[in-house]
Each structure stands twice: as structure tokens, then as C-alpha cells.
Design an enzyme around this catalytic site. Structure first.
Site, PDB file in Angstrom:
ATOM      1  N   SER A 141       0.848  -1.198   0.000  1.00  0.00           N
ATOM      2  CA  SER A 141       0.000   0.000   0.000  1.00  0.00           C
ATOM      3  C   SER A 141       0.881   1.245   0.000  1.00  0.00           C
ATOM      4  CB  SER A 141      -0.939  -0.027   1.204  1.00  0.00           C
ATOM      5  OG  SER A 141      -1.927   0.966   1.069  1.00  0.00           O
ATOM      6  N   ASN A 142       0.352   2.380   0.358  1.00  0.00           N
ATOM      7  CA  ASN A 142       1.146   3.618   0.393  1.00  0.00           C
ATOM      8  C   ASN A 142       0.659   4.518   1.532  1.00  0.00           C
ATOM      9  OD1 ASN A 142      -1.009   5.433  -0.678  1.00  0.00           O
ATOM     10  ND2 ASN A 142      -0.837   4.037  -2.421  1.00  0.00           N
ATOM     11  N   HIS A 143       1.295   5.675   1.656  1.00  0.00           N
ATOM     12  CA  HIS A 143       1.042   6.539   2.828  1.00  0.00           C
ATOM     13  C   HIS A 143      -0.186   7.437   2.719  1.00  0.00           C
ATOM     14  CE1 HIS A 143       4.638   5.412   4.883  1.00  0.00           C
ATOM     15  NE2 HIS A 143       5.411   5.762   3.871  1.00  0.00           N
ATOM     16  N   ALA A 147      -4.490   7.580  -4.340  1.00  0.00           N
ATOM     17  CA  ALA A 147      -3.119   7.117  -4.598  1.00  0.00           C
ATOM     18  C   ALA A 147      -3.230   5.625  -4.935  1.00  0.00           C
ATOM     19  CB  ALA A 147      -2.259   7.340  -3.373  1.00  0.00           C
TER      20      ALA A 147
END
Ligand code: CTP
Length: 398
Positions: free
Chosen positions: A208-210, A275
Site C-alpha cells: 500500500s502507500n502513505h 493514490a
């Protein structure tokens, strides 16, 4: 725009309470109906007689009238109001609003209010700058409370700095702008994608991402506040859906793609703020992958570019993109704008302090298809969302 609007004005115990008298007069002059609710301490700064005379209604302080036992219902006050405004809002009242303390009529009215809430903070510069106050304001903003920022200047303490309550004129125009905006996008259906996507590797691990989703949620809230029917296609976040926004929860890029395509079919436009993972594991293991001694090579395959896909299908509908860049920002953003067929793209750079993931603030530029570029100052994500919504209006209302 304030004609006939019903406003609960909460007045708290600050020296700036004298300005509340001018505020009531201006609101009444604009045609608003104003019901003043004061805290006990506020009465030490400005008399109930002054406020009742100017607002043409008895002011309320207590839960009930001690003389005759008449109950002042905070629930019906909250239902009656088209907007609640707390001005001046002391550090104490802001802290209580943030934590849900309900020990006076003003606070119970706030907790019962279903209408938009505005606060105009007023306090000494150090109290305003204190992390506690800023965190409380951040929390209130994240729940949709609109903050009319205090000005800088000489304070009652004799010190100079930020903390002086915004002038009554500014507060009236903040309300006026809000009610103006409310109808501007009525009848429009808009989609916003937000948050990260989560790509499973096996039943316990994922890529995943921030992204926290804050920017996309703020945009969805702002568009809904302007009257649009908003669907928010959201990856996992810790946020509540903004008032009036329908949320469709998704996990993977593939699920987001499916939901976004389905929802976009009945929309006048979309803001692509999510995102989205560019790659996903080529194979998802059905069981937990066990630790071995060697390196683990994970094969990834590209995901669908949702924005580019919608860009090919959009026709004359509005499509707005985002670009978070670390270098050659305008060139990369301009390239994405053309490649994905956006009408405009919102650029933020990780090189700008206070911009990007997780912050409550953002510093954006907007690149339009015709080559125009607009730069904006570092602002709260809510205010940046208003700038983006203004740009959306520029396309949809022309
Ligand atoms: N986007 C999307 N679907 C994807 C990837 C991106 O809808 N699979 C959208 C984002 O929501 C954003 C825009 O495309 O509006 C640009 O996203 P970004 O990740 O910056 O672009 P990429 O094309 O993935 O480029 P990069 O190589 O910089 O990751």
C-alpha cells in the site's frame, strides 16, 4: 445570501465579545435571524441586554429559565439553525468542542447541531499557537467545522501576534460565501476517488502507500457543501465520510477501477485524488507465505490506470487529476495532464514543507489544459479543497 438564514451565534468569554455586538447587527442587517447563546462568562464581557436588543430575541445562557422552569432545548436550536457560528471562540470552548464536553447550553447546542458550524477563534498569540489549540482546531476542521482564521495585530494583552478575532465583516462574508456556494453545484453529480489502495500478497500481507485520504475527503466535502451530489470511491482510511457524501469502500486498485467506472457513468465529472497502486502482486497466495532463508522475489504486474481509462471515456465531462511529485514537478504534471486527458491537474510537491501525505495542510498549483498555471499559498486542506472546487466550478458553470 444571508436573507432569511437562521443563525445560532455562540458567544464565549473573550474580550473580543464586544465585537459580537457588531457581528449581530451586521447579520440582522443582512436579513438573517440570529439567536444568541452565551456562556456564563461571556456575560461579563458584553451584556445580555445589548445582545438581546441587537438580535431582537431574548438571549439564552442556561438550560432552563430558573424563574419559570422553561426548558431551552438545545436539540430544537440545533435543528432550527441553518448555521451555527461561535464568535468569539475561546481556547477553552474550542477544546471542549473538540472533546465533546457538554457543560453549557452553547456546547450542547453544538453537539446537537446538524447544520454547518463556523468558529472564529480569539485568544492570546501563545494560546493560539499552542499545540493543544492547534490540534483541537485540526480535529474540528477534520470534522467539517469551518475556521474563520484570526488576524494578526495588537492583542488585548498588549502583545502583538496572531489571535485577534477576525473582524465582523470578514466573518459575515465567510458565512455569505458559504451560503452562496451551497447552491452553485446543485444538480451536478461528481465522483471523487480518495485514499490508498491495498494490494494483498497473501492473507496477512499487502502492498500500500502513505495516503491518508484527507485531501480527497476535503474535496468531496467541499463539493457537497456547494450542493453537488457526491460519491466518494475510497480506499481504506481512518476518516468519516463528509456530511452528505455517499461513500463506496474499496480495497484493491482493481476494485477501485470497477467502482469508479460504474459510478462515473452517471456523473458530470470526477476528481481523481486516490493514490492507486501502480503494481499489484502477479499472484496472491491463498495461504500465509512461510519465511524461508532466501530472498523473496515477488512478481508484480501493472494495474489499470483508472484516470487514463476514464480520460478515454469522458467525452465532454470534467476530469481532474492529481500529481504528487518530487522533482521536475511541472513537467511531470503537464505530461500526466495530457496523457490522461485531464481538464486540469492539481500538483503538489513533496519538496514543499507541509504538502503531501498526512499533513492537514497542502500547497498546490493547478495546471490547466490551455497552459494556465495558478500557484496557491500553503493552506489547510479544507481551504485548498475550496480552491480546487472553485476551479471545478470554473469548468462546470461556464
Ligand atoms: N491514477 C489512477 N489510477 C492509477 C494511477 C493513477 O486513477 N492506477 C490517477 C491518480 O489518482 C492521479 C493521477 O492518476 O489523479 C496521477 O497519479 P500518479 O500516481 O501521480 O501517476 P502515475 O501515472 O502513476 O505516475 P508515476 O509514475 O508518477 O507514479
Amino acid at each position: 445570501m444571508l436573507k432569511g438564514k437562521k443563525i445560532v451565534l455562540g458567544v464565549t468569554g473573550s474580550i473580543a465579545a464586544y465585537k459580537a455586538a457588531i457581528l449581530v447587527r451586521s447579520l440582522v442587517r443582512e436579513g438573517a435571524e440570529v439567536q444568541v447563546v452565551m456562556t456564563a462568562l461571556a456575560r461579563q464581557f458584553i451584556t445580555p441586554l445589548t445582545m438581546a436588543t441587537l438580535s431582537r430575541r431574548p438571549i439564552l445562557v442556561e438550560f432552563f429559565d430558573p424563574e419559570n422552569g422553561q426548558w431551552n432545548s438545545h436539540v430544537s436550536l440545533g435543528e432550527w439553525a441553518d448555521a451555527m457560528l461561535v464568535a468569539p471562540a475561546t481556547a477553552n470552548t474550542l477544546a471542549k468542542m473538540a472533546t465533546g464536553v457538554a457543560d453549557n447550553l452553547l456546547l450542547t447546542t453544538y453537539l446537537s447541531a446538524r447544520c454547518p458550524v463556523f468558529v472564529a477563534p480569539a485568544m492570546d498569540l501563545d494560546m493560539y499557537a499552542h499545540t493543544a489549540t492547534q490540534q483541537n482546531l485540526g480535529l474540528l476542521r477534520s470534522r467539517g467545522v469551518q475556521v474563520v482564521e484570526p488576524g494578526e495585530g495588537e492583542l488585548a494583552s498588549g502583545l502583538t501576534g496572531k489571535g485577534r478575532m477576525a473582524e465582523p465583516d470578514e466573518i459575515v462574508s465567510a458565512l455569505d460565501r458559504f451560503f452562496c456556494k451551497r447552491r452553485s453545484l446543485a444538480g451536478r453529480r461528481l465522483m471523487v476517488t480518495a485514499g490508498p489502495t491495498v494490494e494483498p500478497i497473501d492473507p496477512v500481507r499487502y502492498i500500500s502507500n502513505h495516503s491518508t485520504g484527507k485531501m480527497g475527503y476535503a474535496i468531496a466535502g467541499e463539493l457537497a457543501a456547494r450542493g453537488a451530489e457526491v460519491v466518494l470511491v475510497s480506499g481504506p482510511t481512518a476518516l468519516d465520510a463528509p456530511a452528505g457524501v455517499r461513500r463506496v469502500d474499496v480495497g484493491t486498485a482493481a476494485a477501485m477501477c470497477e467502482a469508479a467506472q460504474r459510478e462515473f457513468a452517471s456523473c458530470d465529472g470526477a476528481v481523481m485524488c486516490a493514490a492507486v497502486a501502480d503494481y499489484t502482486p502477479a499472484e496472491v497466495s491463498g495461504v500465509k507465505v512461510k519465511k524461508g532463508g532466501e530472498a523473496w522475489r515477488l512478481e508484480l504486474k501493472p494495474t489499470e490506470d483508472i484516470a487514463a481509462l476514464l480520460g478515454r471515456q469522458k467525452g465532454d465531462r470534467l476530469l481532474v487529476g492529481f500529481a504528487l511529485e518530487t522533482n521536475d514537478e511541472q513537467a511531470h504534471a503537464g505530461d500526466k495532464l495530457r496523457r490522461k486527458n485531464f481538464d486540469f491537474i492539481v500538483l503538489n510537491s513533496l519538496r514543499d514543507a507541509g504538502a503531501g501525505f498526512g499533513h492537514d495542510t497542502n500547497k498546490i498549483s493547478i495546471l490547466h489544459r490551455d497552459g494556465r498555471v495558478a500557484g496557491y499559498a500553503l493552506k489547510s486542506k479544507r481551504e485548498a479543497a475550496a480552491d480546487i472546487a472553485d476551479a471545478v466550478e470554473g469548468y462546470l458553470l461556464k
